[in-house]
Design an enzyme around this catalytic site. Structure first.
Site, PDB file in Angstrom:
ATOM      1  N   ASP A  22      -0.578 -13.370   1.349  1.00 59.02           N
ATOM      2  CA  ASP A  22       0.205 -14.445   1.737  1.00 59.02           C
ATOM      3  C   ASP A  22      -0.794 -15.586   1.148  1.00 59.02           C
ATOM      4  O   ASP A  22      -2.032 -15.598   1.262  1.00 59.02           O
ATOM      5  CB  ASP A  22       0.435 -14.592   3.184  1.00 59.02           C
ATOM      6  N   LYS A  23      -0.087 -16.937   1.145  1.00 58.91           N
ATOM      7  CA  LYS A  23      -0.699 -17.948   0.606  1.00 58.91           C
ATOM      8  C   LYS A  23      -2.273 -18.351   1.528  1.00 58.91           C
ATOM      9  O   LYS A  23      -2.881 -18.563   1.051  1.00 58.91           O
ATOM     10  CB  LYS A  23       0.129 -19.182   0.640  1.00 58.91           C
TER      11      LYS A  23
END
Length: 254
Positions: free
Chosen positions: A74-75
Protein backbone atom coordinates in the site's frame (compact mmCIF):
# COMPACT_ATOMS: atom_id res chain seq x y z
CA UNK A 1 6.49 2.29 -22.06
CA UNK A 2 2.74 2.51 -22.76
CA UNK A 3 -0.42 1.21 -21.14
CA UNK A 4 -3.85 0.75 -22.62
CA UNK A 5 -6.21 2.88 -20.53
CA UNK A 6 -9.84 3.22 -21.65
CA UNK A 7 -8.77 2.03 -25.11
CA UNK A 8 -6.20 4.80 -25.43
CA UNK A 9 -2.48 4.30 -25.16
CA UNK A 10 -0.92 6.47 -22.49
CA UNK A 11 2.80 7.09 -22.43
CA UNK A 12 4.31 6.37 -19.02
CA UNK A 13 6.88 8.90 -17.91
CA UNK A 14 10.37 7.83 -16.91
CA UNK A 15 11.19 9.62 -13.66
CA UNK A 16 14.47 9.97 -11.80
CA UNK A 17 13.11 8.97 -8.39
CA UNK A 18 15.65 7.71 -5.86
CA UNK A 19 15.24 4.07 -4.82
CA UNK A 20 16.58 2.39 -1.70
CA UNK A 21 17.89 -0.84 -3.23
CA UNK A 22 19.20 -3.24 -0.59
CA UNK A 23 20.02 -6.07 -3.00
CA UNK A 24 20.51 -6.34 -6.75
CA UNK A 25 21.82 -8.96 -9.15
CA UNK A 26 21.08 -9.89 -12.77
CA UNK A 27 17.60 -11.22 -11.90
CA UNK A 28 16.04 -9.35 -9.00
CA UNK A 29 15.88 -6.10 -7.09
CA UNK A 30 14.97 -5.97 -3.40
CA UNK A 31 13.71 -2.47 -2.63
CA UNK A 32 13.04 -0.90 0.76
CA UNK A 33 10.03 1.29 -0.04
CA UNK A 34 9.33 4.39 2.06
CA UNK A 35 5.80 5.28 3.14
CA UNK A 36 3.86 7.76 1.00
CA UNK A 37 5.16 6.12 -2.18
CA UNK A 38 2.78 4.47 -4.66
CA UNK A 39 3.99 1.23 -6.24
CA UNK A 40 1.96 0.97 -9.43
CA UNK A 41 0.05 3.23 -11.79
CA UNK A 42 -3.61 3.82 -11.06
CA UNK A 43 -6.35 6.39 -11.17
CA UNK A 44 -4.81 9.67 -10.02
CA UNK A 45 -1.34 8.11 -9.88
CA UNK A 46 0.17 8.20 -13.35
CA UNK A 47 3.47 9.64 -12.13
CA UNK A 48 5.66 9.58 -9.04
CA UNK A 49 5.33 5.81 -8.66
CA UNK A 50 7.80 2.97 -8.28
CA UNK A 51 6.99 1.93 -11.84
CA UNK A 52 8.00 5.37 -13.16
CA UNK A 53 11.28 5.07 -11.28
CA UNK A 54 11.99 1.54 -12.50
CA UNK A 55 11.71 2.36 -16.19
CA UNK A 56 14.07 5.31 -15.65
CA UNK A 57 16.77 3.43 -13.76
CA UNK A 58 16.42 0.02 -15.47
CA UNK A 59 15.84 0.36 -19.21
CA UNK A 60 15.19 -3.35 -19.75
CA UNK A 61 12.33 -3.32 -17.25
CA UNK A 62 10.29 -1.26 -19.70
CA UNK A 63 9.71 -4.42 -21.73
CA UNK A 64 8.53 -6.49 -18.75
CA UNK A 65 4.91 -6.81 -17.57
CA UNK A 66 4.28 -4.11 -14.94
CA UNK A 67 7.95 -3.16 -15.33
CA UNK A 68 8.86 -6.28 -13.34
CA UNK A 69 6.62 -5.55 -10.33
CA UNK A 70 5.17 -8.83 -9.06
CA UNK A 71 3.50 -7.68 -5.82
CA UNK A 72 2.56 -4.43 -4.14
CA UNK A 73 2.60 -2.62 -0.85
CA UNK A 74 0.00 0.00 0.00
CA UNK A 75 1.04 3.59 -0.56
CA UNK A 76 1.65 4.21 3.15
CA UNK A 77 3.11 0.80 3.99
CA UNK A 78 6.90 0.86 4.19
CA UNK A 79 9.36 -1.95 3.64
CA UNK A 80 10.58 -4.67 1.32
CA UNK A 81 9.32 -5.74 -2.05
CA UNK A 82 10.91 -7.73 -4.87
CA UNK A 83 11.07 -6.68 -8.52
CA UNK A 84 12.05 -8.95 -11.43
CA UNK A 85 14.68 -7.83 -13.95
CA UNK A 86 14.06 -10.52 -16.60
CA UNK A 87 10.95 -12.16 -18.05
CA UNK A 88 12.16 -15.56 -16.80
CA UNK A 89 12.37 -14.28 -13.23
CA UNK A 90 9.09 -12.36 -13.54
CA UNK A 91 7.25 -15.59 -14.41
CA UNK A 92 9.19 -17.50 -11.75
CA UNK A 93 8.23 -15.04 -8.99
CA UNK A 94 4.60 -14.84 -10.11
CA UNK A 95 4.47 -18.63 -9.83
CA UNK A 96 6.06 -18.56 -6.35
CA UNK A 97 3.45 -16.08 -5.17
CA UNK A 98 0.66 -18.23 -6.60
CA UNK A 99 2.05 -21.27 -4.77
CA UNK A 100 2.53 -19.17 -1.60
CA UNK A 101 6.22 -20.02 -1.49
CA UNK A 102 7.39 -16.48 -0.78
CA UNK A 103 7.43 -15.75 2.95
CA UNK A 104 6.45 -12.18 3.85
CA UNK A 105 6.74 -10.86 7.38
CA UNK A 106 5.58 -7.52 8.77
CA UNK A 107 6.04 -5.39 11.88
CA UNK A 108 2.74 -3.93 13.06
CA UNK A 109 1.51 -1.82 15.97
CA UNK A 110 -2.18 -2.21 16.76
CA UNK A 111 -4.61 -0.46 19.08
CA UNK A 112 -5.41 -2.36 22.27
CA UNK A 113 -3.70 -5.20 24.12
CA UNK A 114 -3.73 -8.55 22.32
CA UNK A 115 -3.61 -11.33 24.89
CA UNK A 116 -1.73 -13.95 22.90
CA UNK A 117 -0.32 -14.88 19.51
CA UNK A 118 -2.73 -16.38 17.04
CA UNK A 119 -4.16 -16.58 13.53
CA UNK A 120 -6.94 -14.78 11.67
CA UNK A 121 -8.73 -16.76 8.98
CA UNK A 122 -11.56 -14.76 7.42
CA UNK A 123 -12.35 -14.41 3.70
CA UNK A 124 -11.81 -10.97 2.19
CA UNK A 125 -13.76 -9.31 -0.62
CA UNK A 126 -14.25 -5.84 -2.05
CA UNK A 127 -16.45 -3.61 0.10
CA UNK A 128 -19.94 -3.52 -1.43
CA UNK A 129 -20.44 0.12 -0.43
CA UNK A 130 -16.93 1.52 -1.00
CA UNK A 131 -15.27 -0.18 -3.93
CA UNK A 132 -11.80 1.16 -3.13
CA UNK A 133 -11.54 -0.76 0.16
CA UNK A 134 -12.00 -4.33 1.35
CA UNK A 135 -14.13 -6.15 3.91
CA UNK A 136 -14.67 -9.51 5.59
CA UNK A 137 -17.53 -11.44 4.03
CA UNK A 138 -18.90 -14.67 2.65
CA UNK A 139 -17.96 -15.17 -0.97
CA UNK A 140 -14.62 -13.51 -0.39
CA UNK A 141 -11.21 -15.01 -1.15
CA UNK A 142 -9.44 -17.12 1.46
CA UNK A 143 -7.09 -15.06 3.62
CA UNK A 144 -4.87 -16.23 6.49
CA UNK A 145 -2.86 -13.94 8.78
CA UNK A 146 -0.61 -15.40 11.50
CA UNK A 147 0.75 -13.13 14.20
CA UNK A 148 3.14 -13.27 17.15
CA UNK A 149 2.94 -10.81 20.04
CA UNK A 150 6.29 -9.08 20.52
CA UNK A 151 5.41 -6.49 23.21
CA UNK A 152 2.22 -5.53 25.02
CA UNK A 153 2.14 -1.86 25.95
CA UNK A 154 -0.39 -0.16 28.17
CA UNK A 155 -2.88 0.45 25.36
CA UNK A 156 -1.18 -0.95 22.26
CA UNK A 157 0.48 -4.16 21.02
CA UNK A 158 3.53 -4.65 18.84
CA UNK A 159 3.08 -7.77 16.71
CA UNK A 160 5.01 -9.61 14.01
CA UNK A 161 2.85 -10.88 11.18
CA UNK A 162 3.22 -13.52 8.48
CA UNK A 163 0.58 -13.66 5.77
CA UNK A 164 -0.16 -16.95 4.04
CA UNK A 165 -2.17 -15.17 1.36
CA UNK A 166 -1.74 -11.77 -0.26
CA UNK A 167 -5.15 -10.14 -0.42
CA UNK A 168 -5.52 -6.40 -0.85
CA UNK A 169 -5.31 -4.64 2.56
CA UNK A 170 -5.27 -8.09 4.20
CA UNK A 171 -3.43 -7.22 7.42
CA UNK A 172 -5.40 -4.01 7.91
CA UNK A 173 -8.77 -5.71 7.33
CA UNK A 174 -7.96 -8.73 9.50
CA UNK A 175 -6.80 -6.80 12.56
CA UNK A 176 -9.77 -4.48 12.23
CA UNK A 177 -12.02 -7.57 12.23
CA UNK A 178 -10.76 -8.59 15.70
CA UNK A 179 -11.23 -5.03 17.06
CA UNK A 180 -7.48 -4.27 17.05
CA UNK A 181 -7.11 -1.92 14.07
CA UNK A 182 -3.62 -0.90 13.06
CA UNK A 183 -2.45 2.26 14.78
CA UNK A 184 -2.74 5.19 12.36
CA UNK A 185 -5.15 3.42 9.98
CA UNK A 186 -8.13 5.76 9.67
CA UNK A 187 -9.71 3.68 6.87
CA UNK A 188 -10.22 0.52 8.92
CA UNK A 189 -10.37 1.96 12.44
CA UNK A 190 -14.06 1.05 12.93
CA UNK A 191 -14.39 4.12 15.13
CA UNK A 192 -11.92 2.72 17.68
CA UNK A 193 -9.88 5.65 18.97
CA UNK A 194 -6.48 5.93 20.60
CA UNK A 195 -6.38 5.81 24.37
CA UNK A 196 -4.23 8.78 25.43
CA UNK A 197 -4.93 8.69 29.16
CA UNK A 198 -1.84 8.78 31.34
CA UNK A 199 0.63 9.60 28.58
CA UNK A 200 2.98 12.57 28.60
CA UNK A 201 2.14 15.60 26.48
CA UNK A 202 5.04 14.75 24.15
CA UNK A 203 3.71 11.25 23.55
CA UNK A 204 0.10 12.42 23.14
CA UNK A 205 1.14 14.92 20.47
CA UNK A 206 3.14 12.30 18.57
CA UNK A 207 0.31 9.76 18.73
CA UNK A 208 -2.19 12.29 17.43
CA UNK A 209 0.05 13.34 14.55
CA UNK A 210 0.91 9.81 13.39
CA UNK A 211 -0.87 9.78 10.04
CA UNK A 212 -0.25 6.41 8.42
CA UNK A 213 -0.88 2.76 9.29
CA UNK A 214 2.04 1.58 11.43
CA UNK A 215 2.76 -1.32 9.09
CA UNK A 216 6.20 -2.27 7.78
CA UNK A 217 7.26 -5.13 5.48
CA UNK A 218 10.33 -6.31 7.39
CA UNK A 219 11.28 -9.60 5.72
CA UNK A 220 11.17 -11.47 2.39
CA UNK A 221 12.33 -15.07 1.98
CA UNK A 222 12.30 -17.22 -1.14
CA UNK A 223 14.43 -19.51 -3.31
CA UNK A 224 16.52 -17.50 -5.76
CA UNK A 225 15.55 -18.23 -9.40
CA UNK A 226 19.13 -18.87 -10.57
CA UNK A 227 21.14 -20.08 -7.58
CA UNK A 228 18.26 -22.17 -6.15
CA UNK A 229 19.40 -21.06 -2.70
CA UNK A 230 16.95 -19.96 -0.03
CA UNK A 231 17.65 -16.29 0.62
CA UNK A 232 16.32 -13.88 3.24
CA UNK A 233 16.27 -10.08 3.26
CA UNK A 234 15.28 -7.91 6.22
CA UNK A 235 14.78 -4.20 6.82
CA UNK A 236 14.29 -2.43 10.15
CA UNK A 237 11.20 -0.24 10.60
CA UNK A 238 11.53 3.38 9.44
CA UNK A 239 12.14 6.26 11.84
CA UNK A 240 8.49 7.12 12.42
CA UNK A 241 7.73 3.61 13.69
CA UNK A 242 10.98 3.46 15.67
CA UNK A 243 10.05 6.74 17.35
CA UNK A 244 6.56 5.44 18.10
CA UNK A 245 7.91 2.22 19.64
CA UNK A 246 10.52 4.15 21.65
CA UNK A 247 7.89 6.44 23.14
CA UNK A 248 5.63 3.51 24.03
CA UNK A 249 8.51 1.61 25.65
CA UNK A 250 9.54 4.72 27.65
CA UNK A 251 5.98 5.40 28.81
CA UNK A 252 5.59 1.86 30.09
CA UNK A 253 8.88 2.06 31.99
CA UNK A 254 7.81 5.13 33.96
Amino acid sequence: MCVNKNFKFVEIKKENISLNIIFEDSEILIINKPSNFVVHLGYGNMSGTLLNALIFHFKNNSSLPRAGIVHRLDKNTSGLLVVAKTIFTYNYLVNLFKKREIIKEYDVIVIGRIKQSGSINYPIKRNIYRRTIMMIGSGGKKAITNYTVITRFRNYTYVRVQIKTGRMHQIRVHFSSISHPIFGDSTYSKGIKYNLLGYSEKTRKFLCKFSRPSLHSRMLRFIHPITNELQTWTASPPLDMVHLLTLLYCEDMV
